[in-house]
Design a protein around this motif. Structure first.
Motif, PDB file in Angstrom:
ATOM      1  N   GLN A  69      72.718   3.909   8.947  1.00 54.41           N
ATOM      2  CA  GLN A  69      73.704   4.818   8.492  1.00 54.41           C
ATOM      3  C   GLN A  69      74.405   4.112   7.160  1.00 54.41           C
ATOM      4  O   GLN A  69      74.586   2.842   7.340  1.00 54.41           O
ATOM      5  N   GLY A  70      74.277   4.939   6.213  1.00 53.35           N
ATOM      6  CA  GLY A  70      74.830   4.307   4.753  1.00 53.35           C
ATOM      7  C   GLY A  70      73.809   4.107   3.829  1.00 53.35           C
ATOM      8  O   GLY A  70      73.871   4.271   2.649  1.00 53.35           O
ATOM      9  N   PHE A 107      72.955   7.440   1.636  1.00 55.13           N
ATOM     10  CA  PHE A 107      73.675   7.490   0.382  1.00 55.13           C
ATOM     11  C   PHE A 107      73.242   6.671  -0.623  1.00 55.13           C
ATOM     12  O   PHE A 107      73.139   6.952  -1.817  1.00 55.13           O
ATOM     13  N   VAL A 108      72.891   5.264  -0.274  1.00 61.26           N
ATOM     14  CA  VAL A 108      72.505   4.343  -1.337  1.00 61.26           C
ATOM     15  C   VAL A 108      71.353   4.867  -1.838  1.00 61.26           C
ATOM     16  O   VAL A 108      70.946   5.033  -3.079  1.00 61.26           O
ATOM     17  N   ALA A 109      70.161   5.445  -0.875  1.00 60.11           N
ATOM     18  CA  ALA A 109      69.015   5.852  -1.722  1.00 60.11           C
ATOM     19  C   ALA A 109      69.054   6.970  -2.425  1.00 60.11           C
ATOM     20  O   ALA A 109      68.354   7.470  -3.301  1.00 60.11           O
ATOM     21  N   GLY A 110      69.925   7.760  -1.868  1.00 63.23           N
ATOM     22  CA  GLY A 110      70.191   9.432  -2.554  1.00 63.23           C
ATOM     23  C   GLY A 110      70.560   8.960  -3.837  1.00 63.23           C
ATOM     24  O   GLY A 110      70.235   9.640  -5.004  1.00 63.23           O
ATOM     25  N   TYR A 111      71.293   8.085  -4.166  1.00 65.37           N
ATOM     26  CA  TYR A 111      71.869   7.846  -5.691  1.00 65.37           C
ATOM     27  C   TYR A 111      70.764   7.318  -6.403  1.00 65.37           C
ATOM     28  O   TYR A 111      70.679   7.638  -7.561  1.00 65.37           O
ATOM     29  N   LEU A 112      69.603   6.495  -5.826  1.00 67.97           N
ATOM     30  CA  LEU A 112      68.613   5.869  -6.342  1.00 67.97           C
ATOM     31  C   LEU A 112      67.556   7.097  -6.823  1.00 67.97           C
ATOM     32  O   LEU A 112      67.349   6.777  -7.947  1.00 67.97           O
ATOM     33  N   SER A 123      85.025  -0.953   5.334  1.00 67.13           N
ATOM     34  CA  SER A 123      83.657  -1.020   5.794  1.00 67.13           C
ATOM     35  C   SER A 123      82.872  -0.287   5.120  1.00 67.13           C
ATOM     36  O   SER A 123      81.660  -0.346   4.533  1.00 67.13           O
ATOM     37  N   ARG A 124      83.330   1.116   4.646  1.00 69.09           N
ATOM     38  CA  ARG A 124      82.591   2.058   3.899  1.00 69.09           C
ATOM     39  C   ARG A 124      82.458   1.580   2.432  1.00 69.09           C
ATOM     40  O   ARG A 124      81.489   1.901   2.006  1.00 69.09           O
ATOM     41  N   PHE A 154      81.843  -1.227   1.295  1.00 63.70           N
ATOM     42  CA  PHE A 154      80.563  -2.095   1.563  1.00 63.70           C
ATOM     43  C   PHE A 154      79.576  -1.687   1.728  1.00 63.70           C
ATOM     44  O   PHE A 154      78.346  -1.736   1.182  1.00 63.70           O
ATOM     45  N   ILE A 155      79.254  -0.669   2.863  1.00 61.06           N
ATOM     46  CA  ILE A 155      78.293  -0.288   3.550  1.00 61.06           C
ATOM     47  C   ILE A 155      77.499   0.535   2.574  1.00 61.06           C
ATOM     48  O   ILE A 155      76.268   0.942   2.496  1.00 61.06           O
ATOM     49  N   CYS A 156      78.487   1.438   1.972  1.00 62.21           N
ATOM     50  CA  CYS A 156      77.664   2.668   0.929  1.00 62.21           C
ATOM     51  C   CYS A 156      77.801   2.218  -0.492  1.00 62.21           C
ATOM     52  O   CYS A 156      77.656   2.922  -1.443  1.00 62.21           O
ATOM     53  N   LEU A 157      78.154   0.744  -0.810  1.00 68.70           N
ATOM     54  CA  LEU A 157      78.271   0.331  -2.158  1.00 68.70           C
ATOM     55  C   LEU A 157      79.101   1.172  -2.932  1.00 68.70           C
ATOM     56  O   LEU A 157      78.530   1.241  -4.113  1.00 68.70           O
ATOM     57  N   PHE A 158      80.237   1.805  -2.547  1.00 68.39           N
ATOM     58  CA  PHE A 158      80.932   2.548  -3.206  1.00 68.39           C
ATOM     59  C   PHE A 158      80.667   3.883  -3.243  1.00 68.39           C
ATOM     60  O   PHE A 158      81.466   4.733  -3.841  1.00 68.39           O
ATOM     61  N   VAL A 159      79.670   4.404  -2.883  1.00 67.67           N
ATOM     62  CA  VAL A 159      79.025   5.853  -3.001  1.00 67.67           C
ATOM     63  C   VAL A 159      79.923   6.706  -2.003  1.00 67.67           C
ATOM     64  O   VAL A 159      80.171   6.067  -0.977  1.00 67.67           O
ATOM     65  N   ASP A 160      80.249   7.674  -2.478  1.00 65.32           N
ATOM     66  CA  ASP A 160      81.315   8.739  -1.721  1.00 65.32           C
ATOM     67  C   ASP A 160      82.476   8.239  -1.598  1.00 65.32           C
ATOM     68  O   ASP A 160      83.297   8.676  -0.753  1.00 65.32           O
ATOM     69  N   ILE A 161      82.797   6.903  -2.128  1.00 69.03           N
ATOM     70  CA  ILE A 161      84.107   6.494  -2.307  1.00 69.03           C
ATOM     71  C   ILE A 161      84.806   6.679  -3.548  1.00 69.03           C
ATOM     72  O   ILE A 161      85.876   7.163  -3.586  1.00 69.03           O
ATOM     73  N   LEU A 162      84.132   6.308  -4.428  1.00 61.45           N
ATOM     74  CA  LEU A 162      84.552   6.257  -5.831  1.00 61.45           C
ATOM     75  C   LEU A 162      83.815   7.472  -6.550  1.00 61.45           C
ATOM     76  O   LEU A 162      82.494   7.559  -6.460  1.00 61.45           O
ATOM     77  N   PRO A 163      84.289   8.058  -7.988  1.00 60.04           N
ATOM     78  CA  PRO A 163      83.528   8.957  -8.442  1.00 60.04           C
ATOM     79  C   PRO A 163      82.160   8.628  -8.958  1.00 60.04           C
ATOM     80  O   PRO A 163      81.756   7.258  -9.146  1.00 60.04           O
TER      81      PRO A 163
END
Length: 356
Positions: free
Chosen positions: A158-159, A162-167, A252-253, A255-264
């Motif tokens: 999990q996580g 989100f990273v792959a989705g942005y890519l 933790s989120r 790092f694991i999401c590389l700020f995806v869904d955390i920052l704009p």
């Protein structure tokens, strides 16, 4: 009120990446920022077009580094990421590999784990909805399935969705998204016992430990951030220690999401521009900038719950929305060398292993 309503009429309800604006979105503030940022983007686009004219594969250089820190226009982003990360080189050297992965042996456990997260991935993005045509859920599933087969030591965690989705949103290409995910997980994020490996084959053997079952790399980097805060922002470290707040509870989120869904989204993409070129120390620069910028606000925390809520609050508002200003991450936290990060990673990892 009237200007806010007018701004809401002018600013699209869905952003260029397919994300719906939240109900409490500040349209007036965003319009003010966007009009100024458009001037910056236009100026950068002209400079990038001149730099890239006649070039083949983009490689790292001091000029490219300077340009990347000032922002990559969306139309050039996929090409630059592919070049500076080494993903383009790996794709060119392994023709047909991605398609062969998709045709590989079935793994019910892997496929079910990925399928479970499909509807949880960006429910606020119109491109990932089942009603979309085309629906990016299928593309996302393919990228994650291929990666799980490519790197069986990691599989799926999990996580990664989100990273792959942005890519996928940036590259609009399954295969390029796969190779960029490989660059991130296999080389850019830290591997157990080192900083990632340059050889592609070794990424199969020893991948970034952010996403492996034990997540030792993720745990290590959270401890590293704690040590950096202790050095650079001792009052915040004292507050965390005083209330017994562990760093994984609040970051933790990040790092694991590389700020995806955390920052704009645009801010995350500016961060990733630098992450693909300069490596994982960028994650610490972002985290430290967020904490330092809001240090006084954090220090007003009076309990574990209050402190956790304050860490959520600092990822919203004008400071993180105005992405061009936010990229002061290179001056704000002060000196932060890869040698320092490596030393802290070694000591923090040893301590975690000793604790079992």
């Amino acid at each position: 009120m009237e200007s806010a309503e007018r701004a809401q009429d002018r600013v699209p309800r869905v952003d260029p990446y397919g994300f719906e604006r939240p109900e409490d979105f500040d349209y007036a503030a965003y319009e003010e920022f966007a009009s100024a940022y458009l001037v910056v983007l236009t100026r950068r686009a002209i400079k990038w077009s001149k730099l890239l004219k006649g070039r083949g594969r983009v490689q790292r250089s001091s000029t490219v580094k300077r340009y990347i820190r000032k922002g990559i226009p969306l139309e050039h982003r996929a090409r630059i990421w592919m070049g500076v990360s080494g993903a383009q080189a790996q794709m060119d050297q392994n023709p047909g590999y991605y398609q062969r992965l998709l045709q590989g042996e079935h793994d019910d456990r892997l496929e079910e784990a990925i399928r479970t997260d499909m509807n949880r991935t960006f429910p606020d993005n119109v491109k990932f909805r089942k009603s979309a045509d085309p629906c990016l859920q299928k593309t996302l599933y393919n990228v994650l399935l291929a990666y799980g087969r490519h790197n069986q030591g990691v599989g799926y965690c999990q996580g990664m969705n989100f990273v792959a989705g942005y890519l996928i949103l940036v590259t609009q290409s399954e295969e390029e998204a796969f190779w960029l995910l490989d660059a991130l997980v296999g080389r850019i994020l830290p591997a157990v016992g080192g900083q990632g490996r340059s050889a592609w084959v070794s990424s199969l053997v020893r991948a970034a430990d952010y996403y492996s079952p034990a997540m030792l790399g993720l745990k290590t980097d959270q401890e590293v951030l704690g040590e950096l805060v202790r050095t650079k922002l001792p009052a915040v470290a004292a507050l965390m220690d005083g209330h017994g707040v562990l760093w994984p509870l609040v970051v933790s989120r990040w790092f694991i999401c590389l700020f995806v869904d955390i920052l704009p989204v645009e801010t995350v993409l500016r961060i990733w521009d630098c992450l693909f070129n300069e490596g994982s120390k960028i994650i610490f620069r972002v985290a430290l900038t967020l904490i330092k910028q809001h240090q006084a606000f954090i220090l007003e925390g009076t309990s574990v719950v209050d402190i956790c809520e304050r860490f959520k609050a600092i990822t919203r508002g004008s400071f993180v929305t105005e992405c061009h200003t936010f990229m002061q991450i290179f001056s704000e936290p002060g000196s932060l060398s890869m040698a320092t990060i490596s030393r802290l990673r070694a000591s923090c990892r040893a301590r975690l292993l000793a604790q079992g």
